[in-house]
Design a protein around this motif. Structure first.
Motif, short mmCIF file in Angstrom:
data_model
loop_
_atom_site.label_atom_id
_atom_site.label_comp_id
_atom_site.label_asym_id
_atom_site.label_seq_id
_atom_site.Cartn_x
_atom_site.Cartn_y
_atom_site.Cartn_z
N ASP A 11 0.84 -1.45 -0.26
CA ASP A 11 -0.53 -0.01 0.14
C ASP A 11 0.58 0.87 -0.15
N VAL A 12 2.11 0.80 -1.32
CA VAL A 12 2.81 2.58 -0.96
C VAL A 12 2.52 3.63 -1.78
N ASP A 13 2.34 4.71 -1.58
CA ASP A 13 1.75 5.42 -2.55
C ASP A 13 3.77 6.10 -2.86
N ILE A 14 4.01 6.45 -4.75
CA ILE A 14 5.40 6.82 -5.02
C ILE A 14 5.06 7.94 -5.93
N TYR A 15 5.76 9.26 -4.90
CA TYR A 15 5.83 10.78 -5.58
C TYR A 15 7.08 10.91 -6.36
N GLN A 17 8.78 14.49 -7.20
CA GLN A 17 8.88 15.71 -6.64
C GLN A 17 7.62 15.64 -5.79
N ASP A 18 6.19 16.63 -6.73
CA ASP A 18 4.66 16.68 -5.89
C ASP A 18 3.81 15.56 -6.44
N ASN A 19 4.31 15.06 -7.67
CA ASN A 19 3.32 14.41 -9.05
C ASN A 19 3.31 13.04 -8.20
N LEU A 20 2.54 11.92 -8.38
CA LEU A 20 1.95 10.89 -7.88
C LEU A 20 1.74 10.22 -9.21
N VAL A 21 2.90 9.02 -9.09
CA VAL A 21 2.96 8.34 -10.17
C VAL A 21 2.85 6.93 -10.29
N LEU A 22 2.63 6.50 -8.86
CA LEU A 22 2.07 4.89 -8.53
C LEU A 22 1.35 5.33 -7.37
N SER A 23 0.39 4.36 -7.42
CA SER A 23 -0.62 4.78 -6.03
C SER A 23 -1.06 2.82 -5.82
N SER A 24 -0.85 3.23 -4.35
CA SER A 24 -1.35 2.04 -3.71
C SER A 24 -0.11 0.83 -4.11
N VAL A 25 0.86 0.99 -4.35
CA VAL A 25 1.52 -0.86 -4.56
C VAL A 25 2.34 -1.95 -3.75
N HIS A 26 1.98 -2.67 -4.05
CA HIS A 26 2.13 -4.24 -3.54
C HIS A 26 2.95 -5.00 -4.37
N LEU A 27 4.02 -5.14 -3.80
CA LEU A 27 5.03 -6.01 -4.60
C LEU A 27 5.72 -6.79 -3.29
N SER A 60 4.22 6.77 3.10
CA SER A 60 2.93 5.94 3.31
C SER A 60 2.96 4.32 2.69
N GLY A 61 2.38 3.63 3.86
CA GLY A 61 2.63 1.55 3.59
C GLY A 61 3.11 1.20 3.86
N GLU A 62 3.29 0.57 4.26
CA GLU A 62 5.39 -0.38 4.31
C GLU A 62 5.96 -0.54 3.17
N ALA A 63 7.33 -0.64 3.26
CA ALA A 63 8.30 -0.82 2.32
C ALA A 63 9.87 -1.32 3.18
#
Length: 240
Positions: A11-15, A17-27, A60-63
């Motif tokens: 459940d990781v969000d990746i930005y 700069q200020d732009n969200l490029v990947l949302s709720s990543v599970h890997l 956000s999320g776990e990594a």
């Protein structure tokens, strides 16, 4: 007994700069696994690799990667994490004013190696693995693109990392040279290295088969074989 993932995102969000490029990543990537990341330019492939290399912060999320919690990572722990990671860049990032050997020695000394014999032995060992022992004393700017990328791979494995993160490692190379480099990655994987590779080269994915994940529409997903083969030209940017 189930293995523990060596890379785990939940459940990781990746930005960028200020732009969200990947949302709720599970890997989950397991030790010894080889995983491709594909997707158009700007879809988040490189940003995901930068997160794993702790170049981009997470909010956000776990990594976790190689036993380190990226959300809790302290600056003093960063060099120890980086020793467990081998990074292969598309743009090489070699020091142009130094020889190949001096580039590699610099990395070893920067990561705590002190004995000259051990340093020299390790440099020779990794250069043999990538077929570049004859180029130790050449300046990096004298090398072809393929030769420079072999040196970059040698640099990445200097500290015998658990994980190799490769960001478009064949992006600027001709098909024959790209295949030769992929053989090196294949051998490293066969010997137990975990590889996460961003690529846009469908032909190499077909030849060197591994798990393939798609970055698209802010999501990381498994595209499935049919979608991958039928729509690949739309999923990736062949001109990157």
């Amino acid at each position: 007994m189930q293995k523990t993932p060596i890379i785990h995102l939940n459940d990781v969000d990746i930005y960028q700069q200020d732009n969200l490029v990947l949302s709720s990543v599970h890997l989950d990537v397991y030790p010894g696994e080889w995983v491709y990341l594909i997707g158009k330019v700007g879809s988040g492939k490189s940003s995901l690799i930068k997160v794993l290399n702790a170049e981009l912060k997470l909010f956000s999320g776990e990594a976790t990667i190689a036993g380190y919690d990226l959300r809790k990572l302290k600056n003093r722990e960063l060099p120890y994490l980086r020793r467990k990671l081998g990074i292969v860049f598309q743009d090489f990032r070699l020091l142009p004013d130094r020889s190949v050997k001096e580039n590699l020695v610099f990395v070893l000394k920067a990561t705590g190696w002190k004995q000259e014999k051990a340093i020299n032995d390790r440099v020779v060992e990794v250069m043999q693995k990538v077929g570049m022992l004859y180029s130790l004393n050449r300046m990096t700017h004298e090398l072809s693109g393929g030769e420079q990328q072999r040196v970059v791979i040698a640099r990445a494995i200097l500290n015998d990392p658990d994980i190799i993160l490769a960001d478009e490692p064949t992006g600027n190379l001709d098909p024959e040279t790209s295949a030769e480099l992929m053989q090196i990655f294949s051998e490293l994987n066969r010997k137990g290295k975990t590889i996460l590779m961003a690529t846009h080269d469908y032909h190499l994915i077909e030849r060197f088969k591994a798990k393939t994940l798609l970055c698209a529409d802010l999501k990381l997903s498994n595209p499935g074989k049919e979608q991958l083969s039928l729509d690949f030209s739309e999923l990736i940017d062949q001109k990157k």
